[in-house]
Design an enzyme around this catalytic site. Sequence first.
Site, short mmCIF file in Angstrom:
data_model
loop_
_atom_site.label_atom_id
_atom_site.label_comp_id
_atom_site.label_asym_id
_atom_site.label_seq_id
_atom_site.Cartn_x
_atom_site.Cartn_y
_atom_site.Cartn_z
N HIS A 12 -13.25 -21.08 30.79
CA HIS A 12 -14.48 -20.34 31.12
C HIS A 12 -15.50 -21.29 31.73
O HIS A 12 -16.29 -21.92 31.02
CB HIS A 12 -15.04 -19.69 29.85
CG HIS A 12 -16.15 -18.73 30.08
ND1 HIS A 12 -16.02 -17.37 29.89
CD2 HIS A 12 -17.43 -18.92 30.49
CE1 HIS A 12 -17.16 -16.76 30.15
NE2 HIS A 12 -18.04 -17.70 30.53
N HIS A 192 -16.80 -10.76 30.81
CA HIS A 192 -17.88 -11.22 29.94
C HIS A 192 -18.35 -10.04 29.09
O HIS A 192 -18.64 -8.96 29.61
CB HIS A 192 -19.07 -11.69 30.78
CG HIS A 192 -18.89 -13.05 31.38
ND1 HIS A 192 -17.83 -13.37 32.20
CD2 HIS A 192 -19.66 -14.17 31.30
CE1 HIS A 192 -17.97 -14.64 32.60
NE2 HIS A 192 -19.06 -15.14 32.06
N GLU A 195 -21.87 -11.29 24.48
CA GLU A 195 -22.80 -12.43 24.54
C GLU A 195 -24.19 -11.88 24.28
O GLU A 195 -24.79 -12.10 23.24
CB GLU A 195 -22.71 -13.13 25.90
CG GLU A 195 -23.65 -14.32 26.03
CD GLU A 195 -23.67 -14.88 27.46
OE1 GLU A 195 -24.12 -16.03 27.61
OE2 GLU A 195 -23.25 -14.19 28.41
N ASP A 273 -18.96 -23.08 30.01
CA ASP A 273 -19.72 -22.04 30.71
C ASP A 273 -20.41 -22.61 31.96
O ASP A 273 -19.88 -22.52 33.06
CB ASP A 273 -20.71 -21.40 29.76
CG ASP A 273 -21.18 -20.01 30.18
OD1 ASP A 273 -20.63 -19.47 31.15
OD2 ASP A 273 -22.09 -19.47 29.52
N ASP A 274 -21.61 -23.15 31.79
CA ASP A 274 -22.40 -23.76 32.88
C ASP A 274 -22.94 -25.09 32.35
O ASP A 274 -24.14 -25.19 32.01
CB ASP A 274 -23.55 -22.83 33.28
CG ASP A 274 -23.09 -21.43 33.62
OD1 ASP A 274 -22.58 -21.23 34.73
OD2 ASP A 274 -23.21 -20.54 32.75
#
Length: 325
Positions: A12, A192, A195, A273-274
């Site tokens: 991811h 997604h 979250e 993720d980021d």
Amino acid sequence: MSVASLPKVELHLHLEGAAPPAFIAGLAKEKKRDIGGIFDAGGHYKYKDFWDFLKVYEAATSVLVKPEDYHRLTLAVLEESAASGVVYSETFLSPDFCGGRDVGAWREYLHAIREAGDKAERDFGITLRGIITCIRHFGPDKARETARCAAETAGDWIVGFGIAGDEKIGAPKDFRWSFDCAREAGLRLTAHAGEWGGPDSVRDAIRDLGVERIGHGVRAIEDLALVDEIAEAGIVLEVCPGSNIALGIYDGWRKHPISQLYERGVKVTVSTDDPPFFHTTMAREYEMLNRAFDWDEGVFEGIARASLDAAFCDADTRERIAKKL
């Protein structure tokens, strides 16, 4: 041996979201674009909350305007991932940002990204595959165009299709056509959910989109019957603890539900993720999980193996990566 040095599989990772701030700042300077407002005094990305994060993300992405930019971006991202021990990575790619969802333009961007991936495999020993991702808050019509790009380029390198973006806009069923299109093209599916949306968002994504993996999915913990259903069905969660904590979903590592999910038999994986947005790396994720839950090498080795089993790559690639684990 530190758990941080173990070989890792990441499922991811948003390619643009993994761009080092210095890389984006340098590219903006080359192109004479003023995006200085997205950085703090230390040169890091700055944002107030998730929705501001989305704006900063898109502002950073705005300087990536041609295939060569994505070639350079891919190399920069994979060098950092490899330094953190990642041997296999699946990255989310959005034709929305790469050619405006035009299939011909998307092919040019994809070629540049694949070339960079091949170079990174030679130079850094990391293998990359792509998951085309539509953007939820861009709406179902644009998602259909993205799905067509996915269908046209599906194969040994583009291996999956997913959806990201603002979970509070629209419903999974609105994107059913796009997921059906991708499925018919032979792509495997993730979405997604769970979250910012609660357990129902996870349930809806599984039921309405037929996905085998959920990006995040951690708020399923609020409905233990759902957790048990996920475990029984073998649905894999792409968990990004550092991201969830940085964005304020959970107040600290020990309060993150990944351990509870793992103990209830859910197939959990670990990703960033980021990463530069959340001041993390895969090595840091491992270190923090080790500290928070006293997970030993055996747990992390099992998670890496489960991650590889859940990867969307072909059998030959999986077998080759398994030897590195």
